[in-house]
Scaffold this motif. Structure first.
Motif, short mmCIF file in Angstrom:
data_model
loop_
_atom_site.label_atom_id
_atom_site.label_comp_id
_atom_site.label_asym_id
_atom_site.label_seq_id
_atom_site.Cartn_x
_atom_site.Cartn_y
_atom_site.Cartn_z
N GLU A 135 1.13 -0.78 -8.46
CA GLU A 135 2.34 0.04 -8.56
C GLU A 135 2.19 1.08 -9.66
OE1 GLU A 135 5.92 -2.22 -8.66
OE2 GLU A 135 5.18 -3.63 -7.17
N ASP A 136 2.66 2.30 -9.36
CA ASP A 136 2.59 3.39 -10.33
C ASP A 136 3.67 4.42 -10.03
OD1 ASP A 136 1.77 5.11 -12.37
OD2 ASP A 136 0.24 6.04 -11.12
N GLY A 137 4.71 4.46 -10.84
CA GLY A 137 5.73 5.49 -10.73
C GLY A 137 6.42 5.61 -9.38
N GLY A 138 6.81 4.53 -8.79
CA GLY A 138 7.53 4.59 -7.52
C GLY A 138 6.63 4.61 -6.29
N VAL A 139 5.31 4.57 -6.50
CA VAL A 139 4.36 4.53 -5.38
C VAL A 139 3.54 3.26 -5.53
CG1 VAL A 139 2.44 5.69 -4.24
CG2 VAL A 139 4.23 7.04 -5.32
N SER A 140 3.43 2.51 -4.45
CA SER A 140 2.61 1.30 -4.46
C SER A 140 1.47 1.49 -3.48
CB SER A 140 3.44 0.09 -4.02
OG SER A 140 4.53 -0.09 -4.90
N GLN A 141 0.29 0.90 -3.81
CA GLN A 141 -0.88 1.01 -2.95
C GLN A 141 -1.40 -0.38 -2.65
OE1 GLN A 141 -4.12 3.29 -4.58
NE2 GLN A 141 -4.96 3.68 -2.55
N CYS A 142 -1.63 -0.68 -1.36
CA CYS A 142 -2.16 -1.97 -0.97
C CYS A 142 -3.56 -2.14 -1.54
CB CYS A 142 -2.20 -2.08 0.56
SG CYS A 142 -2.94 -3.63 1.15
N ARG A 143 -3.82 -3.27 -2.20
CA ARG A 143 -5.13 -3.52 -2.80
C ARG A 143 -6.22 -3.68 -1.74
NH1 ARG A 143 -4.61 -5.67 -8.32
NH2 ARG A 143 -2.39 -5.87 -8.77
N ALA A 144 -5.87 -4.08 -0.54
CA ALA A 144 -6.88 -4.32 0.50
C ALA A 144 -7.24 -3.06 1.29
CB ALA A 144 -6.37 -5.40 1.46
N CYS A 145 -6.25 -2.33 1.80
CA CYS A 145 -6.55 -1.20 2.69
C CYS A 145 -6.26 0.16 2.09
CB CYS A 145 -5.82 -1.35 4.01
SG CYS A 145 -4.03 -1.04 3.91
N GLY A 146 -5.52 0.21 0.97
CA GLY A 146 -5.25 1.48 0.31
C GLY A 146 -4.04 2.24 0.80
N VAL A 147 -3.32 1.69 1.77
CA VAL A 147 -2.14 2.38 2.29
C VAL A 147 -1.10 2.53 1.18
CG1 VAL A 147 -0.83 0.39 3.13
CG2 VAL A 147 -0.64 2.55 4.32
N ARG B 70 -4.18 -3.03 10.92
CA ARG B 70 -4.21 -4.50 11.03
C ARG B 70 -3.93 -5.21 9.71
NH1 ARG B 70 -9.66 -4.72 14.61
NH2 ARG B 70 -8.83 -3.58 16.37
N CYS B 71 -3.95 -4.49 8.60
CA CYS B 71 -3.80 -5.13 7.29
C CYS B 71 -2.38 -5.70 7.13
CB CYS B 71 -4.06 -4.11 6.18
SG CYS B 71 -3.95 -4.83 4.53
N PRO B 72 -2.27 -6.98 6.79
CA PRO B 72 -0.94 -7.56 6.56
C PRO B 72 -0.41 -7.28 5.15
CG PRO B 72 -2.61 -9.26 6.38
CD PRO B 72 -3.33 -7.98 6.76
N HIS B 73 -1.19 -6.56 4.33
CA HIS B 73 -0.80 -6.19 2.96
C HIS B 73 -0.48 -7.41 2.09
CE1 HIS B 73 -0.77 -2.28 4.78
NE2 HIS B 73 0.32 -2.51 5.45
N THR B 74 -1.26 -8.47 2.28
CA THR B 74 -1.03 -9.69 1.50
C THR B 74 -1.87 -9.75 0.23
OG1 THR B 74 -2.65 -10.86 2.85
CG2 THR B 74 -0.33 -11.05 3.51
N ALA B 75 -2.77 -8.77 0.02
CA ALA B 75 -3.62 -8.77 -1.18
C ALA B 75 -2.87 -8.29 -2.41
CB ALA B 75 -4.85 -7.88 -0.94
N GLY B 76 -1.65 -7.86 -2.23
CA GLY B 76 -0.86 -7.39 -3.36
C GLY B 76 -0.84 -5.87 -3.42
N TRP B 77 0.00 -5.36 -4.31
CA TRP B 77 0.23 -3.92 -4.43
C TRP B 77 -0.01 -3.46 -5.86
CZ3 TRP B 77 1.41 -1.13 -0.09
CH2 TRP B 77 1.78 -1.85 1.03
#
Length: 67
Positions: A17-29, A8-15
């Motif tokens: 970023e580290d070496g080509g991989v980004s992680q959603c700040r809210a859900c961790g995806v 359900r996370c819209p990933h609006t909390a931001g990402w």
């Protein structure tokens, strides 16, 4: 399987970023650069073939037996 929060996370909390991989700040995806694939933060369950006893292959009916 992603949790209901991850689905359900819209990933609006931001990402983060580290070496080509980004992680959603809210859900961790995780999102991988270059093609936008998304993967939940937990490791996926391993899939493997069911083990079964070894059986010799049978030749097709019209195939001559090997010499």
């Amino acid at each position: 399987m992603p949790s209901s929060e991850e689905r359900r996370c819209p990933h609006t909390a931001g990402w983060l970023e580290d070496g080509g991989v980004s992680q959603c700040r809210a859900c961790g995806v995780l999102r991988f650069a270059d093609y936008g694939a998304v993967r939940p933060p937990r490791a996926a369950a391993a899939l493997s073939a069911r083990s079964r006893p070894a059986t010799p292959a049978t030749p097709a009916p019209d195939t001559p037996a090997p010499p």
